[in-house]
Enzyme design. Structure first.
Site, PDB file in Angstrom:
ATOM      1  N   GLU A  80       0.793  -1.239   0.000  1.00  0.00           N
ATOM      2  CA  GLU A  80       0.000   0.000   0.000  1.00  0.00           C
ATOM      3  C   GLU A  80       0.820   1.282   0.000  1.00  0.00           C
ATOM      4  O   GLU A  80       0.631   2.148   0.838  1.00  0.00           O
ATOM      5  CB  GLU A  80      -0.931   0.017   1.220  1.00  0.00           C
ATOM      6  CG  GLU A  80      -1.912  -1.131   1.230  1.00  0.00           C
ATOM      7  CD  GLU A  80      -2.794  -1.132   2.467  1.00  0.00           C
ATOM      8  OE1 GLU A  80      -4.001  -1.310   2.308  1.00  0.00           O
ATOM      9  OE2 GLU A  80      -2.278  -0.962   3.584  1.00  0.00           O
TER      10      GLU A  80
HETATM   11  C1  TNX Z   1      -4.655  -3.899   4.759  1.00  0.00           C
HETATM   12  S1  TNX Z   1      -3.014  -6.376   4.565  1.00  0.00           S
HETATM   13  C2  TNX Z   1      -3.379  -3.714   5.253  1.00  0.00           C
HETATM   14  C3  TNX Z   1      -3.197  -3.339   6.667  1.00  0.00           C
HETATM   15  C4  TNX Z   1      -4.500  -3.110   7.355  1.00  0.00           C
HETATM   16  C5  TNX Z   1      -5.481  -4.178   6.947  1.00  0.00           C
HETATM   17  C6  TNX Z   1      -6.782  -4.101   7.666  1.00  0.00           C
HETATM   18  C7  TNX Z   1      -1.966  -5.323   4.293  1.00  0.00           C
HETATM   19  C8  TNX Z   1      -0.757  -5.815   3.711  1.00  0.00           C
HETATM   20  N1  TNX Z   1      -2.241  -4.042   4.565  1.00  0.00           N
HETATM   21  O1  TNX Z   1      -2.375  -2.192   6.753  1.00  0.00           O
HETATM   22  O2  TNX Z   1      -4.271  -3.150   8.732  1.00  0.00           O
HETATM   23  O3  TNX Z   1      -5.718  -4.070   5.573  1.00  0.00           O
HETATM   24  O4  TNX Z   1      -7.581  -5.202   7.365  1.00  0.00           O
END
Ligand code: TNX
Length: 505
Positions: free
Chosen positions: A320
């Site tokens: 992300e």
């Molecule tokens: C996505 S899973 C994220 C996390 C959040 C999560 C909440 C991932 C690699 N990144 O930063 O905590 O969703 O469900």
């Protein structure tokens, strides 16, 4: 008194085991556990498992704990843990468990296999022993018997994990140890610790002390946060290793780094430290990937954590990142891969790293259900399955669940159990699949009770997805066996969700 009939340890032993063993044959007769029962480890390598079993039974059957002996062969009335004597190859985690009227033997090729044999035997013992270990038996209580049977068991996947997000809300060392105990009961073998994110940095780095002291000083919602000293982290690693669980440390980068960017101005492209962050937005932060100091910082952090972590893995996050170009992102991941390798570790990253140039030893953790990662098969890279719509323990169970998120959907117990990892990632073969890991993100959960509520029963479902042969897994039978765990989990004080999908006992 001896005249009383013996009491069966669990209501239906054939439903007592979770995860379901590969093969289990019930026989007639039973072994009685008495104050005279001796627990014997054939050699030193099985001594931890022998003591674990003795501690588990404690003074539940007599005024003294059972005798543990190391060395020597089977005697009548003993529970013997030995090197697998039969011809079958049990592999690095397999075991056999043979219960007969005159004794119990657990055979394994490795200490880990023996430990799993002990966990299975534990699930055949009375649920109340989960706490009666601390208490003498009731007077005149009849002897406890374990029905005769043979179990031959080995896991489907080598990687059976759970992830704790101690960055969004901090957990104390003892809380992590309790979680490790619950993992061990279900034969899980990887604990991934998400040690840094926007809202907190949770491990002391001696060469960059502000990371923990400042970056660790808060958490989601503005609480006081916390961090593990290096000795505390090492204690978690040791406690896990004794239970055959490998700790996988993650420092999320280049995004999810606000806590670091708040602690050191020079990690920001504009040299201005960011304020601490206690919200739950994602994607806004990134290390300054064009500055040399960034790689000095990463090298120091990886070196210090690698030195404290005997396991072969280092997780770099990589998820992300919304503020970098694809070229900047790929360049960063490839350079960090080299740093991780230089400290003797294999790199793991979330599935955003799939398009970058990966070493065959690097590992992709697949979390986005609709994103193809088929390209990694040709790179020889291995995959850990963590797809959010099946495995995210932070999703709500149903619309009424008071905590948890919903972005990946509602994840009922059936949804978490009733699928096959090998058909869930098109283009990835079983050979490339290391196994499964269920992440527990902590934006909405603040204490160990909340962690337990979201983790159980779904983590037990994932444990079985990872351990048991696909053809042995049927949802209707699993519900029954899950329901049979209710008394044991209650005896453990576990705050599990009594899902209406399950016939709880
Ligand atoms: C996505 S899973 C994220 C996390 C959040 C999560 C909440 C991932 C690699 N990144 O930063 O905590 O969703 O469900």
């Amino acid at each position: 008194s001896p005249a009383e009939p013996a009491r069966a340890a669990v209501a239906d032993p054939s439903k007592g085991l979770l995860p379901q063993p590969a093969r289990m044959i019930m026989q007639s007769g039973a072994f009685a556990v008495t104050p005279a029962t001796v627990i014997r480890a054939e050699s030193q390598q099985f001594a931890f498992s022998a003591r674990f079993l003795a501690n588990h039974i404690g003074i539940a059957v007599g005024p003294q704990p059972l005798t543990v002996e190391v060395g020597g062969g089977a005697g009548p009335g003993s529970i013997l843990i030995q090197r697998n004597a039969g011809g079958a190859v049990l592999g690095p985690e397999g075991y056999n468990l043979i219960v007969r009227q005159d004794g119990i033997t657990i055979g394994a090729d490795t200490p880990a296999g023996a430990f799993y044999g002990v966990q299975s035997l534990r699930q055949l013992m009375p649920p109340a022993w989960e706490y009666e270990a601390l208490r003498p038996p009731r007077r005149n209580s009849p002897p406890v018997t374990i029905p005769a049977m043979e179990i031959f068991d080995a896991p489907r996947f080598a990687w059976r994990g759970a992830m704790l997000d101690v960055a969004r809300h901090f957990l104390e060392v003892d809380e992590v140890k309790r979680f490790i105990d619950l993992m061990a009961l279900h034969k899980l073998n990887r604990l991934h610790l998400h040690l840094a994110d926007d809202q907190g940095w949770r491990i002391d780095i001696r060469s960059w002390p502000n990371l923990a002291s400042h970056g660790g000083s808060t958490e989601v919602g503005g609480g006081t946060g916390g961090f593990y000293g290096q000795d505390q982290y090492a204690a978690i690693v040791r406690y896990a290793a004794e239970r055959f669980i490998t700790v996988v440390p993650e420092i999320d980068m280049p995004g999810h780094t606000n806590a670091a960017l708040a602690s050191y101005a020079e990690l920001n492209c504009d040299n201005i430290a960011r304020p601490l962050y206690t919200g739950t937005e994602v994607g806004f932060s990134a290390l300054c990937v064009d500055k040399e100091i960034t790689y000095k910082f990463i090298d120091d952090v990886v070196r210090e954590i690698a030195a404290l972590t005997p396991g072969p893995y280092f997780h770099i996050g990589g998820d992300e990142v919304k503020t970098l170009t694809p070229v900047q992102y790929a360049g960063f991941v490839e350079r960090v891969q080299g740093i991780v390798r230089s400290h003797g570790k294999q790199m793991i990253g979330w599935d955003e790293i799939a398009p970058t140039r990966l070493d065959p030893t690097s590992i992709v953790q697949h979390w986005r259900p609709k994103t193809s990662i088929a390209e990694v098969e040709a790179k020889g890279v291995k995959v850990i399955m963590s797809i959010a719509d099946r495995m995210y323990l932070d999703m709500k169970y149903d619309n009424d669940t008071p905590i948890g998120l919903t972005w990946a959907g509602i994840v009922s117990v059936k949804q978490s159990y009733d699928w096959d990892p090998v058909t869930a990632a098109p283009g990835i073969s079983e050979r490339s699949m290391l196994g499964v890991e269920a992440p527990l993100w902590a934006e909405t959960i603040t204490n160990i009770r909340d962690y337990e509520f979201l983790a159980f029963p779904r983590l037990a479902a994932i444990a079985e997805v990872g351990w048991s042969p696909q053809e042995a897994r049927k949802w209707d039978e699993f519900r029954e066996r899950l329901g049979a765990q209710g008394p044991r989990w209650t005896a453990l004080g576990l705050n599990f969700y009594r899902s209406p999908e399950v016939p709880w006992r």
